[in-house]
Design an enzyme around this catalytic site. Sequence first.
Site, short mmCIF file in Angstrom:
data_model
loop_
_atom_site.label_atom_id
_atom_site.label_comp_id
_atom_site.label_asym_id
_atom_site.label_seq_id
_atom_site.Cartn_x
_atom_site.Cartn_y
_atom_site.Cartn_z
N HIS A 171 -9.25 1.11 5.29
CA HIS A 171 -8.20 1.24 6.04
C HIS A 171 -8.37 2.24 7.29
CE1 HIS A 171 -4.00 2.39 6.57
NE2 HIS A 171 -3.55 1.26 5.90
N LYS A 202 -0.04 4.23 -0.09
CA LYS A 202 -0.60 5.33 0.45
C LYS A 202 -0.50 6.60 -0.01
CE LYS A 202 0.00 3.11 4.97
NZ LYS A 202 -0.04 3.22 6.32
N GLU A 233 -6.73 4.50 8.13
CA GLU A 233 -6.52 5.99 7.94
C GLU A 233 -7.77 6.73 7.41
OE1 GLU A 233 -2.86 5.24 5.67
OE2 GLU A 233 -1.81 4.96 7.68
N ASN A 282 0.92 -1.08 -0.12
CA ASN A 282 -0.03 0.01 -0.07
C ASN A 282 0.85 1.36 -0.10
OD1 ASN A 282 -1.70 2.00 0.65
ND2 ASN A 282 -2.29 1.51 2.47
N SER A 338 3.96 -2.06 10.18
CA SER A 338 5.61 -1.92 10.13
C SER A 338 6.13 -3.32 9.95
CB SER A 338 6.07 -1.52 11.58
OG SER A 338 5.45 -0.29 12.02
N GLU A 377 -4.58 -4.88 10.79
CA GLU A 377 -3.77 -3.78 11.13
C GLU A 377 -4.02 -3.08 12.33
OE1 GLU A 377 -2.01 -2.85 6.93
OE2 GLU A 377 -3.87 -1.39 7.31
N GLY A 434 3.15 2.42 10.69
CA GLY A 434 3.80 3.51 10.47
C GLY A 434 4.85 4.10 11.79
P1 13P Z 1 3.40 0.42 7.58
O1 13P Z 1 3.98 -0.62 6.97
O2 13P Z 1 4.00 1.73 6.88
O3 13P Z 1 3.41 0.32 8.83
O4 13P Z 1 1.83 0.70 7.07
C1 13P Z 1 1.10 -0.36 7.28
C2 13P Z 1 -0.15 -0.11 6.59
O5 13P Z 1 -0.91 0.67 7.07
C3 13P Z 1 -0.43 -0.74 5.32
O6 13P Z 1 -1.79 -0.62 4.82
#
Ligand code: 13P
Length: 264
Positions: free
Chosen positions: A102, A12, A104, A10, A220, A174, A180
């Site tokens: 997600h 983002k 976010e 992803n 992560s 997740e 992150g």
């Molecule tokens: P990170 O791998 O940067 O922690 O992000 C995970 C994520 O949100 C994948 O959708």
Amino acid sequence: MSRKPLIAGNWKMNVNHIEAVGLVQKLAWALGDFKYDPTKAECLVIPPFVDLRGVQTLIESDKMPLKWGAQDVSEHENGAYTGDISAEMLVKLGCSYVIVGHSERRQYHHESDFIVNEKARNALAHDITPIICVGEGLEIRRAGEHVPFTLAQVEAALADRSAAEVAQVVIAYEPIWAIGTGEVATPEDAQEVCGAIRGKIAELYDEEIAAQVRVLYGGSVKASTIVALMVKPDIDGVLVGGASLNPDEFAFITRFYEVSQKTN
Ligand code: 13P
């Protein structure tokens, strides 16, 4: 029941449409160097919408062993929804997967369980596999409520879906506190919830359906942590954020099977 591991990147809100072509090219080269075998794990890139056409054209014209998908989809068919992207548009762009719910988007765009359910329904209606994201924040984890919280999100996202539809979905666990932050959940933490998700699907449908659903871990994930995660029985792949922007690292993650021996 065999489940093919899914390694999804992803991106983002990173990488413009010009950079996207370079990143996919580098990923394909890195996978070639690693002699990636697409029968052992599926490698999926999930760029921003504006990159999709370029990524599709490159992967198709060079016959790269990669799939691509989108980061979101509208719950509506078409019409006056400024800024939204329809499932039909994603089908035209050759997307085989789409992320829905997600954390976010739940957090910054106030997407409710109901909206997530509607988006998953719409994706399935267009033969796009939804990657339904679930997972708890730090407060809930500290209170020891992470399993019931996450299972409630799973149940809400799947409400009113048929068994045949559910067999096709991908669920990504997740935990928000691990996204992150560099704070990766231990393989045992991830297995606990991924196993509980499969158990919930068995309870809502049956064992056979539950055995078909792929459950991913995200948060992560790095080259250094992939193997320990993938040996767990209920972890069928990973949803990778930051590390998917590094083609060499993402290629290493994709071919985890050479080290762990866990394949379909
Ligand atoms: P990170 O791998 O940067 O922690 O992000 C995970 C994520 O949100 C994948 O959708």
